[in-house]
Motif scaffolding. Structure first.
Motif, mmCIF file in Angstrom:
data_model
loop_
_atom_site.group_PDB
_atom_site.id
_atom_site.type_symbol
_atom_site.label_atom_id
_atom_site.label_comp_id
_atom_site.label_asym_id
_atom_site.label_seq_id
_atom_site.Cartn_x
_atom_site.Cartn_y
_atom_site.Cartn_z
ATOM 1 N N GLN A 139 33.739 41.659 47.768
ATOM 2 C CA GLN A 139 34.981 41.003 48.171
ATOM 3 C C GLN A 139 36.018 42.021 48.643
ATOM 4 O O GLN A 139 36.751 41.774 49.610
ATOM 5 N N THR A 143 37.144 41.376 52.427
ATOM 6 C CA THR A 143 38.364 40.564 52.462
ATOM 7 C C THR A 143 39.569 41.434 52.778
ATOM 8 O O THR A 143 39.938 42.299 51.973
ATOM 9 N N ALA A 146 42.561 42.521 50.159
ATOM 10 C CA ALA A 146 42.138 42.243 48.784
ATOM 11 C C ALA A 146 42.416 43.445 47.885
ATOM 12 O O ALA A 146 42.306 44.593 48.308
ATOM 13 N N VAL A 151 41.130 40.398 42.823
ATOM 14 C CA VAL A 151 39.735 39.972 42.784
ATOM 15 C C VAL A 151 39.293 39.683 41.357
ATOM 16 O O VAL A 151 38.636 38.676 41.086
#
Length: 230
Positions: A139, A143, A146, A151
């Motif tokens: 992630q 992302t 992020a 997360v």
């Protein structure tokens, strides 16, 4: 090793029944300690997010990480030690509650043996935490914007010295990983009770199921009390 870890995760009753009579408490103690330390380490990003919001009159401890310095409140260090102690005490208390419930259900068994088995019941974290780490890394890499804090914990903001959570973190109490590891631990408890006490498999399963439901409720309760709609 007293207990086969691979067998324990899928067939706990078989693993526990194959364990020797004179079980060592050192290995489950190390496992519980490492799980507790890993769990507390996941809170580090939360306190890093707070470092710029700390007032100058709060006692802090500085951590040098590469070329950066993280300034954390002294209660973080105290909380880290206290958190590990809570995990260790929780191990003993959980064993005592399961032992008492098994006795009430008509079982006979030794507390020390169950203590070792309940320590080993933390084994699902050995699988879940690495998986969470892999998903978190994915992630973070895919992302935009992020953060590790977001997360893992699904944090939505920092207000003063308080962090608000939106419930979308990988290790949030309502997350799939948290619920899955709790249910998995409950499954291991079933094998532990079945192998330790002279209970029928149905009664051992019932005791473990009730204990698992209680643990799920206890884990969810703080988040429910602290929610805006509570």
């Amino acid at each position: 090793m007293d207990v086969s870890l691979a067998t324990l995760l899928v067939r706990p009753r078989t693993a526990f029944e194959a364990a020797g009579e004179r079980l060592s408490l050192v290995q489950p103690l190390v496992l519980v300690f490492l799980v507790g330390a890993s769990s507390i380490a996941t809170a580090f990003p939360v306190y890093v997010a707070l470092q710029r919001r700390l007032s100058s009159d709060i006692a802090t401890v500085e951590f040098v990480i590469g070329s950066q310095t993280a300034r954390l409140p002294i209660w973080f260090a105290i909380g880290t030690v206290g958190g590990i102690l809570v995990v260790l005490v929780g191990w003993v208390v959980t064993t005592a509650l399961l032992h008492g419930a098994a006795r009430l259900a008509g079982g006979r068994g030794r507390f020390r043996r169950l203590l070792a088995f309940v320590g080993w019941s933390h084994a699902p974290y050995v699988v879940v935490y690495p998986l969470v780490a892999l998903v978190a890394a994915w992630q973070l890499a895919t992302t935009p914007g992020a953060t590790l804090n977001g997360v893992l914990h699904g944090t939505s903001g920092v207000e003063g010295t308080m962090v608000t959570f939106n419930g979308r973190g990988l290790i949030d109490v309502s997350s799939l990983s948290s619920v899955a590891v709790t249910l998995w631990i409950g499954y291991v408890w079933t094998g532990a009770l079945d192998a330790t006490y002279d209970l029928s498999r149905r009664r051992a399963t019932a005791v473990a199921a009730v204990a698992t439901v209680v643990m799920l409720v206890a884990i969810q309760l703080p988040a429910y009390i602290g929610s805006p709609n509570a």
